[in-house]
Design a protein around this motif. Structure first.
Motif, PDB file in Angstrom:
ATOM      1  N   UNK A 113       6.600   0.568  -6.367  1.00 47.94           N
ATOM      2  CA  UNK A 113       5.954   0.966  -7.621  1.00 47.94           C
ATOM      3  C   UNK A 113       4.796   0.043  -7.978  1.00 47.94           C
ATOM      4  N   UNK A 114       5.035  -1.252  -7.923  1.00 43.85           N
ATOM      5  CA  UNK A 114       3.995  -2.203  -8.322  1.00 43.85           C
ATOM      6  C   UNK A 114       2.765  -2.100  -7.430  1.00 43.85           C
ATOM      7  N   UNK A 115       2.955  -1.964  -6.138  1.00 48.71           N
ATOM      8  CA  UNK A 115       1.816  -1.910  -5.220  1.00 48.71           C
ATOM      9  C   UNK A 115       1.073  -0.571  -5.308  1.00 48.71           C
ATOM     10  N   UNK A 116       1.800   0.510  -5.497  1.00 53.93           N
ATOM     11  CA  UNK A 116       1.141   1.820  -5.610  1.00 53.93           C
ATOM     12  C   UNK A 116       0.336   1.919  -6.902  1.00 53.93           C
ATOM     13  N   UNK A 117       0.892   1.451  -8.000  1.00 50.17           N
ATOM     14  CA  UNK A 117       0.158   1.515  -9.271  1.00 50.17           C
ATOM     15  C   UNK A 117      -1.003   0.539  -9.274  1.00 50.17           C
ATOM     16  N   UNK A 118      -0.847  -0.605  -8.616  1.00 49.28           N
ATOM     17  CA  UNK A 118      -1.957  -1.553  -8.514  1.00 49.28           C
ATOM     18  C   UNK A 118      -3.123  -0.952  -7.742  1.00 49.28           C
ATOM     19  N   UNK A 119      -2.821  -0.015  -6.839  1.00 51.73           N
ATOM     20  CA  UNK A 119      -3.867   0.653  -6.064  1.00 51.73           C
ATOM     21  C   UNK A 119      -4.485   1.830  -6.816  1.00 51.73           C
ATOM     22  N   UNK A 120      -4.018   2.086  -8.041  1.00 54.16           N
ATOM     23  CA  UNK A 120      -4.626   3.116  -8.879  1.00 54.16           C
ATOM     24  C   UNK A 120      -3.884   4.433  -8.927  1.00 54.16           C
ATOM     25  N   UNK A 176       4.614  -2.567   3.055  1.00 53.25           N
ATOM     26  CA  UNK A 176       3.154  -2.611   3.060  1.00 53.25           C
ATOM     27  C   UNK A 176       2.580  -1.402   3.797  1.00 53.25           C
ATOM     28  N   UNK A 177       3.198  -1.020   4.912  1.00 49.46           N
ATOM     29  CA  UNK A 177       2.733   0.166   5.663  1.00 49.46           C
ATOM     30  C   UNK A 177       2.866   1.424   4.819  1.00 49.46           C
ATOM     31  N   UNK A 178       3.993   1.570   4.127  1.00 50.09           N
ATOM     32  CA  UNK A 178       4.197   2.752   3.299  1.00 50.09           C
ATOM     33  C   UNK A 178       3.139   2.847   2.208  1.00 50.09           C
ATOM     34  N   UNK A 179       2.862   1.741   1.543  1.00 46.55           N
ATOM     35  CA  UNK A 179       1.863   1.744   0.470  1.00 46.55           C
ATOM     36  C   UNK A 179       0.484   2.057   1.025  1.00 46.55           C
ATOM     37  N   UNK A 180       0.109   1.416   2.126  1.00 46.32           N
ATOM     38  CA  UNK A 180      -1.209   1.686   2.732  1.00 46.32           C
ATOM     39  C   UNK A 180      -1.364   3.160   3.077  1.00 46.32           C
ATOM     40  N   UNK A 181      -0.299   3.750   3.621  1.00 46.61           N
ATOM     41  CA  UNK A 181      -0.367   5.144   4.059  1.00 46.61           C
ATOM     42  C   UNK A 181      -0.511   6.088   2.877  1.00 46.61           C
ATOM     43  N   UNK A 182       0.294   5.887   1.840  1.00 41.49           N
ATOM     44  CA  UNK A 182       0.219   6.761   0.663  1.00 41.49           C
ATOM     45  C   UNK A 182      -1.148   6.652   0.004  1.00 41.49           C
ATOM     46  N   UNK A 183      -1.661   5.448  -0.125  1.00 39.26           N
ATOM     47  CA  UNK A 183      -2.965   5.240  -0.762  1.00 39.26           C
ATOM     48  C   UNK A 183      -4.087   5.827   0.078  1.00 39.26           C
ATOM     49  N   UNK A 184      -4.047   5.622   1.395  1.00 39.67           N
ATOM     50  CA  UNK A 184      -5.122   6.084   2.267  1.00 39.67           C
ATOM     51  C   UNK A 184      -5.204   7.601   2.355  1.00 39.67           C
ATOM     52  N   UNK A 185      -4.065   8.274   2.173  1.00 36.77           N
ATOM     53  CA  UNK A 185      -4.029   9.737   2.303  1.00 36.77           C
ATOM     54  C   UNK A 185      -4.092  10.449   0.957  1.00 36.77           C
ATOM     55  N   UNK A 186      -4.190   9.686  -0.141  1.00 34.48           N
ATOM     56  CA  UNK A 186      -4.153  10.280  -1.471  1.00 34.48           C
ATOM     57  C   UNK A 186      -5.338  11.211  -1.719  1.00 34.48           C
TER      58      UNK A 186
END
Length: 382
Positions: free
Chosen positions: A296-303, A367-377
């Motif tokens: 949650x913290x990393x995904x919301x920090x990414x916007x 970290x991989x999960x967050x990068x993937x969700x953010x990159x494909x958003x």
């Protein structure tokens, strides 16, 4: 003019396609191919050697199937062991094991109510609760989500037998029900409280004993819990926990217990192995919560817009049903499996990706999960 009795199915399929709501079956990929944050294996026990060995040993001793209903040939000594240990672990007097959590909810709602009863149901409850309410023949009042005062008002307006029902942790957004306030409302009005703790067992409470234990409500005379064995315990099946006389009533009246084939011995053995492992390693419960908070913290920090998790479910908003489907597919293509929730599965009409935290995830996997969700958003949510 010839009559084609199923033409309406093709029309319905076209409407679903136009709305972006077509569902398809996909074989689950190997754990080596995809990081799975779509399933509900909160404690990472589904493939744990101790759990799989317990399942295999049960199958070798008792057979691949249970051979009949629990009241005929479908009960084994292993079923009784699991029921005793589940009740003891969660703080209840007795337990009864079913073939699924869905069957357990249908049993509780139909056998503990009736045509002269009232069921007060949260608007965000799981489909199995909705279906149990429909089958119960009781009057049903659907109240706003997580609103104890609305529950109190509905109960106060009814004279006679009544039951309030709620998920402990709601599967769409991962928010928790106000159990203490709901129990107070039920107590004031002489009503029972039924709590589906599918997403709380193994994650909430001391050592994962569940949401009712965390709230100090486990074992109360007016409290009944349902749960699944297919999430934190990594197996399959469901159970109802409550006072012994309530469980005895269910044995004699619950149709999804009396007429359903008993849970397969391998599933019973696997669940029992997982429960015993959790007793020895209670820190696994807190681990699932830590992983959820980190996601949650990393995904919301990414916007991205996500709902703060109160257990192990992390919900991320998508702009539309179509974009949610594409987003989930892009994640899968990049090696990450995530859930995709959209109408009619979500009562508020808002589509989401759902990530389920696992206690065994490494920081690199998070970290991989967050990068993937953010990159494909989709552009509109990032």
């Amino acid at each position: 003019m010839s009559y084609a009795p199923f033409d309406w199915i093709d029309d319905a399929a076209r409407r679903r396609a136009d709305a972006g709501l077509v569902r398809t079956l996909r074989p689950r990929p190997s754990a080596a191919d995809v990081l799975d944050l779509a399933g509900n294996d909160y404690l990472g026990l589904t493939r744990h050697p101790e759990v799989t060995s317990a399942a295999a040993a049960a199958a070798r001793e008792w057979g691949a199937g249970s051979t009949g209903s629990r009241l005929v040939t479908g009960s084994t000594a292993l079923h009784a062991e699991l029921e005793r240990e589940l009740a003891d672990f969660c703080g209840f007097e007795a337990a009864l094991v079913f073939s699924s959590g869905y069957a357990a909810n249908l049993a509780a709602l139909t056998a503990l109510t009736g045509h002269d009863s009232l069921i007060v149901s949260d608007a965000g409850n799981h489909a199995s609760i909705v279906d149990g309410c429909r089958l119960s023949r009781a009057a049903v009042a659907v109240v706003p989500h997580a609103d104890p005062e609305a529950v109190r008002k509905a109960l106060r307006a009814h004279c006679g037998r009544a039951l309030a029902v709620t998920d402990s942790v709601f599967s769409v957004d991962g928010d928790a029900a106000p159990l203490s306030a709901l129990a107070d409302a039920c107590r004031e009005n002489g009503a029972a409280l039924l709590v589906d703790d599918a997403h709380g067992l193994g994650v909430l409470g001391e050592g994962g004993r569940g949401a009712l234990a965390a709230a100090g409500l486990a074992g109360g005379e007016g409290i009944v819990a349902t749960l699944t064995l297919s999430k934190s315990l990594g197996s399959q099946g469901g159970a109802i926990l409550g006072p012994a006389h309530v469980i005895g009533h269910l044995v004699n009246t619950a149709r999804t217990f009396i007429f359903d084939t008993g849970l397969a011995p391998a599933a019973v053995g696997g669940a029992l192995g997982a429960l015993r492992l959790l007793r020895r390693e209670p820190e696994r419960a807190a681990g699932a919560g830590r992983v959820a908070a980190a996601l949650y913290e990393r995904l919301t920090a990414a916007g991205l817009t996500a709902v703060r998790p109160e257990a192990a479910v992390v919900s991320v908003r998508a702009p539309s049903a179509e974009s949610a489907v594409r987003w989930a597919a892009d994640c899968r293509g990049a090696g990450l499996a995530v859930g995709c929730f959209r109408p009619p599965s979500v009562p508020d009409g808002i589509s989401r990706l759902r990530l389920t935290a696992r206690a065994d995830l490494t920081d690199e996997q998070i970290a991989f999960a967050v990068r993937t969700v953010v990159a494909t958003a989709p552009v509109s949510v990032s």
